[in-house]
Design an enzyme around this catalytic site. Sequence first.
Site, short mmCIF file in Angstrom:
data_model
loop_
_atom_site.label_atom_id
_atom_site.label_comp_id
_atom_site.label_asym_id
_atom_site.label_seq_id
_atom_site.Cartn_x
_atom_site.Cartn_y
_atom_site.Cartn_z
N CYS A 1 38.20 -13.72 48.81
CA CYS A 1 39.26 -14.40 48.06
C CYS A 1 40.55 -14.28 48.87
CB CYS A 1 39.43 -13.77 46.68
SG CYS A 1 40.82 -14.45 45.76
N GLU B 1 49.65 -11.55 43.12
CA GLU B 1 50.75 -12.48 42.83
C GLU B 1 51.96 -11.74 42.25
OE1 GLU B 1 50.21 -16.34 41.54
OE2 GLU B 1 48.66 -16.65 43.06
N1 DGL Z 1 42.48 -19.22 46.43
C1 DGL Z 1 41.50 -18.71 45.49
C2 DGL Z 1 40.27 -18.21 46.26
O1 DGL Z 1 40.36 -17.80 47.41
C3 DGL Z 1 42.08 -17.62 44.61
C4 DGL Z 1 43.09 -18.11 43.60
C5 DGL Z 1 42.52 -19.11 42.63
O2 DGL Z 1 41.68 -18.73 41.76
O3 DGL Z 1 42.89 -20.27 42.70
O4 DGL Z 1 39.20 -18.21 45.74
#
Ligand code: DGL
Length: 265
Positions: free
Chosen positions: A183, A149
């Site tokens: 992720c 980020e």
């Molecule tokens: N989008 C989340 C994931 O893929 C990562 C960011 C979050 O913790 O919200 O697990």
Amino acid sequence: MIGVFDSGVGGLTVLEALAAELPCEHFVYLGDTARLPYGTKSAETVVRYALQATGALMQYPLKCLVIACNTASAVSLPAIRERMANVPVIGVIEPGAEAACAASRSGRIAVIATEGTVRGAAYEEAIRRRRADVRLTALPAPLFVALAEEGVCEGPIAEAVAHHYLDPLFAAPRRPDTLVLGCTHFPMLIQAIRAAVGAQVTIVDSAQTTARHVRRTLREAGLAAAGGQGSLRLLATDAPQRFARIGSRFLERPIEAHEVELVDL
Ligand code: DGL
């Protein structure tokens, strides 16, 4: 339309892969930026948030819903499928698990993800269902989310963090031969991760594998667009300007703040 849902901007890595794989499709993407991160929250809370986001996307004429967020996929897929019984709902875990099982020769696979995804053990289940011989290590790597980020994706800081998480696993003699990026944010750090694990390890990017899975699902269901120019509608639950600024890097194309519609769940 294809709905894509994530906790924030991270799922734009999945959207980018989807748009490349399916250039004629119309997408609506919802980033729940008001309640990000999901990765540190309890499963009950993530299920509640994910169902609310699904409800918002159901206002669009969806033919498919993609849960781009690994954490939401890990804990809320059954609840979302129940809510959207008439439409294929695709998460990122199963395609990632399938690709990892196909890629691994030694049966030693590592998954890096958020705390919530690791706790939910969905990758473990999906991998063991396909290959009982696999020895899986699942590791939370939360600093990668912040680095992605902040745009600190390459260079000494990103590499130091990659070594911090991955050396204990990959410096060992019986190291994994396959690493799943479990992720949304982690594909942004691919160079630092590659430098830490070395050239021999297969890295599975669940964004790519999910995009191919969605294409196959649409084709088999006779739902794929026949042609024409695709489109994208972006929704966020908070801070459209931040979404546009940070999201531009994740989507690898400029996003203007006025393109991002603010929605309340
Ligand atoms: N989008 C989340 C994931 O893929 C990562 C960011 C979050 O913790 O919200 O697990």
